[in-house]
Design a protein around this motif. Structure first.
Motif, PDB file in Angstrom:
ATOM      1  N   UNK A   1       0.880  -1.240   0.160  1.00 51.17           N
ATOM      2  CA  UNK A   1       0.043  -0.043   0.095  1.00 51.17           C
ATOM      3  C   UNK A   1       0.806   1.407  -0.187  1.00 51.17           C
ATOM      4  N   UNK A   2       0.265   2.351  -0.690  1.00 45.96           N
ATOM      5  CA  UNK A   2       0.904   3.621  -0.585  1.00 45.96           C
ATOM      6  C   UNK A   2       0.548   4.570   0.689  1.00 45.96           C
ATOM      7  N   UNK A   3       1.193   5.626   1.076  1.00 41.68           N
ATOM      8  CA  UNK A   3       0.737   6.263   2.173  1.00 41.68           C
ATOM      9  C   UNK A   3       1.111   7.572   2.026  1.00 41.68           C
ATOM     10  N   UNK A   4       1.045   8.460   3.011  1.00 42.58           N
ATOM     11  CA  UNK A   4       1.715   9.702   3.044  1.00 42.58           C
ATOM     12  C   UNK A   4       1.856  10.240   4.488  1.00 42.58           C
ATOM     13  N   UNK A   5       2.777  11.097   4.680  1.00 45.98           N
ATOM     14  CA  UNK A   5       3.176  11.636   6.087  1.00 45.98           C
ATOM     15  C   UNK A   5       3.731  12.966   6.024  1.00 45.98           C
ATOM     16  N   UNK A   6       4.296  13.136   7.200  1.00 46.83           N
ATOM     17  CA  UNK A   6       5.093  14.264   7.260  1.00 46.83           C
ATOM     18  C   UNK A   6       6.309  14.319   8.383  1.00 46.83           C
ATOM     19  N   UNK A   7       7.350  15.039   8.369  1.00 46.62           N
ATOM     20  CA  UNK A   7       8.405  15.185   9.042  1.00 46.62           C
ATOM     21  C   UNK A   7       8.875  16.391  10.003  1.00 46.62           C
ATOM     22  N   UNK A   8       9.316  16.293  10.878  1.00 42.69           N
ATOM     23  CA  UNK A   8       9.702  17.676  11.413  1.00 42.69           C
ATOM     24  C   UNK A   8      11.151  17.485  12.113  1.00 42.69           C
TER      25      UNK A   8
ATOM     26  N   UNK B   1      23.821  18.363  14.928  1.00 42.15           N
ATOM     27  CA  UNK B   1      22.982  17.482  15.826  1.00 42.15           C
ATOM     28  C   UNK B   1      21.677  18.193  15.589  1.00 42.15           C
ATOM     29  N   UNK B   2      20.759  17.362  15.639  1.00 38.17           N
ATOM     30  CA  UNK B   2      19.272  17.552  15.469  1.00 38.17           C
ATOM     31  C   UNK B   2      18.223  16.531  16.200  1.00 38.17           C
ATOM     32  N   UNK B   3      17.002  16.905  16.479  1.00 35.67           N
ATOM     33  CA  UNK B   3      15.981  15.914  16.791  1.00 35.67           C
ATOM     34  C   UNK B   3      15.207  15.896  15.527  1.00 35.67           C
ATOM     35  N   UNK B   4      14.849  14.538  15.301  1.00 41.59           N
ATOM     36  CA  UNK B   4      14.246  14.205  14.067  1.00 41.59           C
ATOM     37  C   UNK B   4      13.086  13.585  14.126  1.00 41.59           C
ATOM     38  N   UNK B   5      12.000  13.575  13.814  1.00 45.65           N
ATOM     39  CA  UNK B   5      10.720  12.926  13.765  1.00 45.65           C
ATOM     40  C   UNK B   5       9.877  12.824  12.476  1.00 45.65           C
ATOM     41  N   UNK B   6       9.024  11.794  12.154  1.00 47.44           N
ATOM     42  CA  UNK B   6       8.422  11.291  11.205  1.00 47.44           C
ATOM     43  C   UNK B   6       7.127  10.529  11.477  1.00 47.44           C
TER      44      UNK B   6
ATOM     45  N   UNK C   1      -8.378  -3.811   4.510  1.00 47.23           N
ATOM     46  CA  UNK C   1      -7.210  -3.802   5.190  1.00 47.23           C
ATOM     47  C   UNK C   1      -6.266  -2.577   5.439  1.00 47.23           C
ATOM     48  N   UNK C   2      -5.109  -2.464   6.071  1.00 50.93           N
ATOM     49  CA  UNK C   2      -4.220  -1.636   6.378  1.00 50.93           C
ATOM     50  C   UNK C   2      -4.910  -0.674   7.384  1.00 50.93           C
ATOM     51  N   UNK C   3      -4.498   0.722   7.283  1.00 55.24           N
ATOM     52  CA  UNK C   3      -4.820   1.916   8.318  1.00 55.24           C
ATOM     53  C   UNK C   3      -3.588   1.845   9.168  1.00 55.24           C
ATOM     54  N   UNK C   4      -2.603   1.332   8.770  1.00 51.32           N
ATOM     55  CA  UNK C   4      -1.294   1.625   9.672  1.00 51.32           C
ATOM     56  C   UNK C   4      -0.772   2.904   9.899  1.00 51.32           C
ATOM     57  N   UNK C   5      -0.259   3.144  10.879  1.00 50.68           N
ATOM     58  CA  UNK C   5       0.411   4.244  11.183  1.00 50.68           C
ATOM     59  C   UNK C   5       1.621   3.981  11.863  1.00 50.68           C
ATOM     60  N   UNK C   6       2.727   4.737  11.261  1.00 54.82           N
ATOM     61  CA  UNK C   6       4.204   4.624  11.764  1.00 54.82           C
ATOM     62  C   UNK C   6       4.730   5.938  12.235  1.00 54.82           C
ATOM     63  N   UNK C   7       5.206   6.030  13.476  1.00 57.05           N
ATOM     64  CA  UNK C   7       5.656   7.140  14.020  1.00 57.05           C
ATOM     65  C   UNK C   7       7.202   6.704  14.581  1.00 57.05           C
ATOM     66  N   UNK C   8       8.123   7.495  13.995  1.00 55.60           N
ATOM     67  CA  UNK C   8       9.452   7.528  14.363  1.00 55.60           C
ATOM     68  C   UNK C   8       9.888   8.858  15.151  1.00 55.60           C
ATOM     69  N   UNK C   9      10.892   8.900  16.140  1.00 50.53           N
ATOM     70  CA  UNK C   9      11.732  10.007  16.620  1.00 50.53           C
ATOM     71  C   UNK C   9      12.866   9.743  17.131  1.00 50.53           C
TER      72      UNK C   9
ATOM     73  N   UNK D   1      13.944   5.313  17.097  1.00 46.03           N
ATOM     74  CA  UNK D   1      13.179   4.160  17.292  1.00 46.03           C
ATOM     75  C   UNK D   1      11.644   4.637  17.225  1.00 46.03           C
ATOM     76  N   UNK D   2      10.790   3.775  17.028  1.00 51.46           N
ATOM     77  CA  UNK D   2       9.446   4.137  16.687  1.00 51.46           C
ATOM     78  C   UNK D   2       8.422   3.018  17.115  1.00 51.46           C
ATOM     79  N   UNK D   3       7.100   3.227  16.904  1.00 50.17           N
ATOM     80  CA  UNK D   3       6.045   2.534  16.930  1.00 50.17           C
ATOM     81  C   UNK D   3       5.121   2.422  15.682  1.00 50.17           C
ATOM     82  N   UNK D   4       4.590   1.137  15.318  1.00 48.53           N
ATOM     83  CA  UNK D   4       3.679   0.841  14.324  1.00 48.53           C
ATOM     84  C   UNK D   4       2.197   0.484  14.788  1.00 48.53           C
TER      85      UNK D   4
END
Length: 120
Positions: free
Chosen positions: A51-58, A66-71, A82-90, A109-112
């Motif tokens: 599946x295709x998805x979309x997202x954002x990053x900060x 050095x930087x704090x990075x999240x997505x 099916x699907x409805x997945x959410x992926x969060x990384x920081x 590290x992140x969660x799905x």
């Protein structure tokens, strides 16, 4: 008369370019980066879909190195339920940067969250 006017214009343009080189330099006044993206997640081996998805990053740059990075990425539910997945990384991003090139490594590290009927 017209020739004198053109010569003056060219002369003024050259003077401005020669003495305004500092105006082209970038400053670090805005250490925040925000962006969006389109992505995909590969489940062809397990359920036969990709599946295709979309997202954002900060990102917040503490320094040039050095930087704090999240997505966060979201994969909408398809008509089959099916699907409805959410992926969060920081995490942290570290690296080196020059005038025209940068190389960075990230530890995020992140969660799905798996959604949809297939993952109940």
């Amino acid at each position: 008369m017209l020739r004198k006017f053109s010569v003056r214009k060219v002369g003024m343009a050259i003077v401005l370019v020669l003495f305004s080189s500092e105006s082209f330099a970038q400053t670090r006044e805005h250490p925040i980066e925000v962006g969006g993206f389109l992505t995909t997640i590969d489940f062809r081996d397990s359920i036969g879909e990709k599946p295709g998805g979309f997202g954002g990053r900060f990102a917040y740059n503490f320094t040039n190195n050095f930087a704090f990075d999240s997505e966060v990425a979201y994969f909408p539910e398809n008509p089959g339920g099916n699907f409805g997945q959410t992926v969060a990384l920081a995490g942290l991003r570290a690296g080196i940067r020059s005038e025209s090139f940068g190389a960075f490594a990230m530890v995020r590290p992140g969660v799905v969250r798996f959604g949809g009927d297939f993952f109940r």
